[in-house]
Scaffold this motif. Structure first.
Motif, PDB file in Angstrom:
ATOM      1  N   MET B 272       0.833  -1.201   0.000  1.00 11.11           N
ATOM      2  CA  MET B 272       0.000   0.000   0.000  1.00 11.11           C
ATOM      3  C   MET B 272       0.868   1.251   0.000  1.00 11.11           C
ATOM      4  SD  MET B 272      -2.767  -1.216  -0.374  1.00 11.11           S
ATOM      5  CE  MET B 272      -4.460  -1.286   0.075  1.00 11.11           C
ATOM      6  N   GLY B 273       1.941   1.224   0.804  1.00 11.56           N
ATOM      7  CA  GLY B 273       2.787   2.410   0.906  1.00 11.56           C
ATOM      8  C   GLY B 273       3.533   2.684  -0.388  1.00 11.56           C
ATOM      9  N   ALA B 274       4.057   1.618  -1.017  1.00 15.74           N
ATOM     10  CA  ALA B 274       4.882   1.806  -2.198  1.00 15.74           C
ATOM     11  C   ALA B 274       4.058   2.305  -3.370  1.00 15.74           C
ATOM     12  CB  ALA B 274       5.560   0.484  -2.564  1.00 15.74           C
ATOM     13  N   HIS B 275       2.762   1.910  -3.426  1.00 17.36           N
ATOM     14  CA  HIS B 275       1.930   2.337  -4.552  1.00 17.36           C
ATOM     15  C   HIS B 275       1.146   3.605  -4.242  1.00 17.36           C
ATOM     16  CE1 HIS B 275       2.533  -1.136  -7.199  1.00 17.36           C
ATOM     17  NE2 HIS B 275       2.818  -1.741  -6.060  1.00 17.36           N
ATOM     18  N   GLY B 276       1.309   4.121  -3.022  1.00 21.22           N
ATOM     19  CA  GLY B 276       0.631   5.365  -2.681  1.00 21.22           C
ATOM     20  C   GLY B 276      -0.858   5.205  -2.433  1.00 21.22           C
ATOM     21  N   TYR B 277      -1.334   3.980  -2.137  1.00 19.58           N
ATOM     22  CA  TYR B 277      -2.750   3.799  -1.837  1.00 19.58           C
ATOM     23  C   TYR B 277      -3.026   4.213  -0.397  1.00 19.58           C
ATOM     24  CZ  TYR B 277      -2.719   0.864  -6.004  1.00 19.58           C
ATOM     25  OH  TYR B 277      -2.582   0.387  -7.261  1.00 19.58           O
ATOM     26  N   ASP B 278      -4.328   4.379  -0.108  1.00 14.55           N
ATOM     27  CA  ASP B 278      -4.724   4.654   1.277  1.00 14.55           C
ATOM     28  C   ASP B 278      -4.747   3.351   2.068  1.00 14.55           C
ATOM     29  OD1 ASP B 278      -4.929   7.290   0.937  1.00 14.55           O
ATOM     30  OD2 ASP B 278      -7.069   7.276   0.412  1.00 14.55           O
ATOM     31  N   ASN B 279      -4.520   3.482   3.369  1.00 14.95           N
ATOM     32  CA  ASN B 279      -4.617   2.324   4.243  1.00 14.95           C
ATOM     33  C   ASN B 279      -6.088   2.080   4.557  1.00 14.95           C
ATOM     34  OD1 ASN B 279      -4.276   0.339   6.044  1.00 14.95           O
ATOM     35  ND2 ASN B 279      -3.205   1.549   7.588  1.00 14.95           N
ATOM     36  N   HIS B 280      -6.613   0.914   4.159  1.00 14.36           N
ATOM     37  CA  HIS B 280      -8.045   0.681   4.310  1.00 14.36           C
ATOM     38  C   HIS B 280      -8.413   0.081   5.643  1.00 14.36           C
ATOM     39  CE1 HIS B 280      -9.101   2.003   0.384  1.00 14.36           C
ATOM     40  NE2 HIS B 280      -8.145   1.252  -0.149  1.00 14.36           N
ATOM     41  N   ILE B 281      -7.404  -0.253   6.458  1.00 10.93           N
ATOM     42  CA  ILE B 281      -7.727  -0.843   7.755  1.00 10.93           C
ATOM     43  C   ILE B 281      -8.067   0.278   8.732  1.00 10.93           C
ATOM     44  CG2 ILE B 281      -6.766  -2.141   9.684  1.00 10.93           C
ATOM     45  CD1 ILE B 281      -5.067  -3.571   7.565  1.00 10.93           C
ATOM     46  N   PRO B 282      -9.265   0.236   9.360  1.00  6.72           N
ATOM     47  CA  PRO B 282      -9.631   1.328  10.282  1.00  6.72           C
ATOM     48  C   PRO B 282      -8.712   1.369  11.494  1.00  6.72           C
ATOM     49  CG  PRO B 282     -11.194  -0.476  10.422  1.00  6.72           C
ATOM     50  CD  PRO B 282     -10.309  -0.790   9.264  1.00  6.72           C
ATOM     51  N   LEU B 283      -8.315   2.586  11.857  1.00  5.25           N
ATOM     52  CA  LEU B 283      -7.381   2.739  12.976  1.00  5.25           C
ATOM     53  C   LEU B 283      -8.082   2.756  14.325  1.00  5.25           C
ATOM     54  CD1 LEU B 283      -4.867   5.336  11.587  1.00  5.25           C
ATOM     55  CD2 LEU B 283      -4.571   2.898  11.809  1.00  5.25           C
ATOM     56  N   GLY B 284      -9.402   3.001  14.326  1.00  4.01           N
ATOM     57  CA  GLY B 284     -10.118   3.032  15.596  1.00  4.01           C
ATOM     58  C   GLY B 284      -9.772   4.279  16.397  1.00  4.01           C
ATOM     59  N   THR B 285     -10.391   4.395  17.569  1.00  2.00           N
ATOM     60  CA  THR B 285     -10.081   5.555  18.403  1.00  2.00           C
ATOM     61  C   THR B 285      -8.852   5.238  19.233  1.00  2.00           C
ATOM     62  OG1 THR B 285     -11.715   4.649  19.910  1.00  2.00           O
ATOM     63  CG2 THR B 285     -12.385   6.542  18.596  1.00  2.00           C
ATOM     64  N   PRO B 286      -7.830   6.097  19.188  1.00  2.00           N
ATOM     65  CA  PRO B 286      -6.610   5.853  19.977  1.00  2.00           C
ATOM     66  C   PRO B 286      -6.942   5.745  21.459  1.00  2.00           C
ATOM     67  CG  PRO B 286      -6.246   7.604  18.403  1.00  2.00           C
ATOM     68  CD  PRO B 286      -7.702   7.296  18.352  1.00  2.00           C
ATOM     69  N   GLY B 287      -6.404   4.721  22.110  1.00  2.00           N
ATOM     70  CA  GLY B 287      -6.666   4.516  23.532  1.00  2.00           C
ATOM     71  C   GLY B 287      -7.500   3.295  23.791  1.00  2.00           C
ATOM     72  N   ASN B 288      -8.256   2.824  22.797  1.00  2.00           N
ATOM     73  CA  ASN B 288      -8.995   1.576  22.972  1.00  2.00           C
ATOM     74  C   ASN B 288      -8.065   0.381  22.754  1.00  2.00           C
ATOM     75  OD1 ASN B 288     -11.191   3.105  23.359  1.00  2.00           O
ATOM     76  ND2 ASN B 288     -12.300   2.459  21.524  1.00  2.00           N
ATOM     77  N   ILE B 289      -8.484  -0.770  23.309  1.00  2.00           N
ATOM     78  CA  ILE B 289      -7.659  -1.976  23.108  1.00  2.00           C
ATOM     79  C   ILE B 289      -7.643  -2.348  21.634  1.00  2.00           C
ATOM     80  CG2 ILE B 289      -7.726  -4.475  23.424  1.00  2.00           C
ATOM     81  CD1 ILE B 289      -6.419  -3.520  25.696  1.00  2.00           C
ATOM     82  N   ILE B 290      -8.847  -2.382  21.009  1.00  2.00           N
ATOM     83  CA  ILE B 290      -8.891  -2.738  19.588  1.00  2.00           C
ATOM     84  C   ILE B 290      -8.818  -1.443  18.794  1.00  2.00           C
ATOM     85  CG2 ILE B 290     -10.216  -3.854  17.791  1.00  2.00           C
ATOM     86  CD1 ILE B 290     -11.384  -5.637  19.937  1.00  2.00           C
ATOM     87  N   SER B 291      -7.574  -1.057  18.488  1.00  2.00           N
ATOM     88  CA  SER B 291      -7.353   0.140  17.693  1.00  2.00           C
ATOM     89  C   SER B 291      -6.005  -0.015  17.013  1.00  2.00           C
ATOM     90  CB  SER B 291      -7.393   1.404  18.574  1.00  2.00           C
ATOM     91  OG  SER B 291      -6.296   1.384  19.456  1.00  2.00           O
ATOM     92  N   SER B 292      -5.567   1.001  16.339  1.00  2.00           N
ATOM     93  CA  SER B 292      -4.245   1.080  15.731  1.00  2.00           C
ATOM     94  C   SER B 292      -4.008   0.013  14.675  1.00  2.00           C
ATOM     95  CB  SER B 292      -3.134   1.003  16.782  1.00  2.00           C
ATOM     96  OG  SER B 292      -3.009  -0.301  17.281  1.00  2.00           O
ATOM     97  N   GLY B 293      -5.092  -0.437  14.012  1.00  2.00           N
ATOM     98  CA  GLY B 293      -4.942  -1.271  12.819  1.00  2.00           C
ATOM     99  C   GLY B 293      -4.220  -2.568  13.070  1.00  2.00           C
TER     100      GLY B 293
END
Lengths: 105, 322
Positions: B272-293
């Motif tokens: 994704m980074g090399a082709h300049g695409y967007d990251n499609h994995i949701p990052l969630g709200t910072p501070g929750n356990i299930i966050s940060s992709g």
């Protein structure tokens, strides 16, 4: 009141440092395994407990001091057990020298 | 005491060896009082006396032969001490001079303060979703480096296996028999303490792994804690009980699949980074356990890898098998 607290904490920390230095000296001074183990255990139990106590007095009673207390409890458990295991190991490997040092018992 | 055990047949090790080879019954404590034991003792005494005499003769001859080299050795040792102190002092001086030339800590004009650090600190949480900037840094921005470290662990474990793993057959049986003889066997003190401590250690290790993107910690430290818990369990209860949940089969699957999934996650990032695409994995709200992709999953994989490696080192060095 502040001064009393500071002085007790300082005494605790200084005696903890003293205990640790005794432990280090003993570990290098003695030649027999069990004596060295005893010296090391002094640092692990008394030195650690006094140091933690000094820090708890300095900090006051809070979650932080509870955590320190838990650290002390866990280290007391594990340190004594590890000494016991080292002891058994020494006895099973070098039974004769243990008997010689402890007077044939 | 060392003279007594010069005769190999009478030592503890030889008795263990005989037992392992099936020659005689294993006796941890020698029988006392029986006639056989008395015979053994008299034999032992004679042997030690003979050994004593031989040793004394040898020592006397040595002293007669080597008076000059001993003097030379003494002089050499004195010189060696002086030179060692000198070398250490010069090394210390050189390092101190180098340190005094370094720029002061925390000054804004230092060469380390460039746009890379600024980017990490200012946009790290926004871009990776991890509250702990360090985890976001090592698993996201510099994931390639961390992947190399994980591979190093894998290769190290493989090398130890190549050198120490015992294949099927007679040797394996004897290694299994030998395993518990020098270790404390069913020691009740360790078992009681381990029964209390091992669950606590496991829970703490899992907490450190799962909380890696929120608080200090992460895959490497959590995995090391889990591995230490496993080692404690083995040393308390033995391999038979540990093999119910951690045997060679489980080890292979866990280790290889963790590495494969890790590589998959990172390949996604790279692509994704090399082709300049967007990251499609949701990052969630910072501070929750299930966050940060993907960082949470990468932490879990790294933790599995490290725990398996630590346990494998211990088991392989102890008895040559998992």
């Amino acid at each position: 009141m502040e001064w009393v607290r500071f002085c007790t904490a300082a005494i605790c920390l200084i005696s903890a440092a003293f205990m640790e230095s005794i432990a280090v000296y003993g570990v290098y001074k003695f030649r027999f395994c069990m004596n060295r183990m005893h010296a090391a255990a002094i640092g692990d139990t008394m030195g650690l407990a006094l140091g933690a106590l000094g820090l708890i007095i300095l900090k006051g009673f809070s979650w932080f001091s509870l955590k320190m207390l838990i650290v002390v409890i866990f280290l007391w458990m594990t340190s004594s057990v590890s000494s016991h295991v080292i002891m058994r190991m020494e006895y099973s490997i070098d039974e004769d020298s243990v008997k010689e040092e402890t007077g044939g018992k | 005491m060392s003279k007594k055990r010069r005769d190999y047949k009478l030592t503890f090790y030889s008795r263990i060896e005989d037992f392992v080879n099936g020659k005689e019954e294993f006796l941890l404590y020698r029988p006392t009082g029986t006639t056989e034991a008395k015979k053994l003792e008299t034999l032992e005494e004679e042997l030690t006396e003979a050994a004593d005499l031989l040793e004394k003769r040898e020592a006397r001859q040595k002293v007669q032969d080597n008076t000059e080299p001993l003097d030379f050795l003494k002089r050499f040792h004195r010189l060696y001490g002086i030179i060692a102190v000198l070398v250490c002092a010069t090394m210390m001086g050189m390092l101190m001079i180098t340190v005094s030339w370094l720029p002061k800590f925390g000054e804004p004009g230092n060469p380390a303060n460039n746009e890379v650090i600024a980017r990490y600190i200012e946009k790290g949480q926004e871009e990776t979703g991890a509250v702990n900037v360090v985890t976001g840094l090592i698993l996201n921005y510099r994931g390639f480096d961390t992947m190399g470290e994980t591979h190093v662990l894998f290769i190290a474990a493989s090398c130890v296996m190549i050198l120490l793993l015992i294949a099927e057959g007679e040797e394996k049986k004897s290694s299994y028999a030998f395993d518990r003889y020098l270790e404390p066997k069913n020691d009740i003190i360790i078992q009681k303490v381990a029964a209390f401590l091992v669950p606590v250690v496991f829970v703490f290790g899992i907490y450190v792994i799962l909380n890696g993107h929120l608080s200090p910690g992460g895959g490497f430290s959590g995995g090391a804690i889990l591995g230490a818990g496993l080692i404690m369990y083995v040393s308390a209860f033995g391999f038979k009980k540990t093999q119910r949940f951690m045997n060679e089969h489980v080890y292979k699957i866990a280790k290889v699949s963790a590495l494969c999934f890790y590589v998959c996650c990172l390949s996604y990032y790279f692509y994704m980074g090399a082709h300049g695409y967007d990251n499609h994995i949701p990052l969630g709200t910072p501070g929750n356990i299930i966050s940060s992709g993907l960082i949470l999953f990468i932490n879990i994989f790294v933790g599995t890898e490290v725990a398996c490696t630590m346990y494998a080192f211990y088991a392989l060095f102890r008895k040559g098998g998992l």
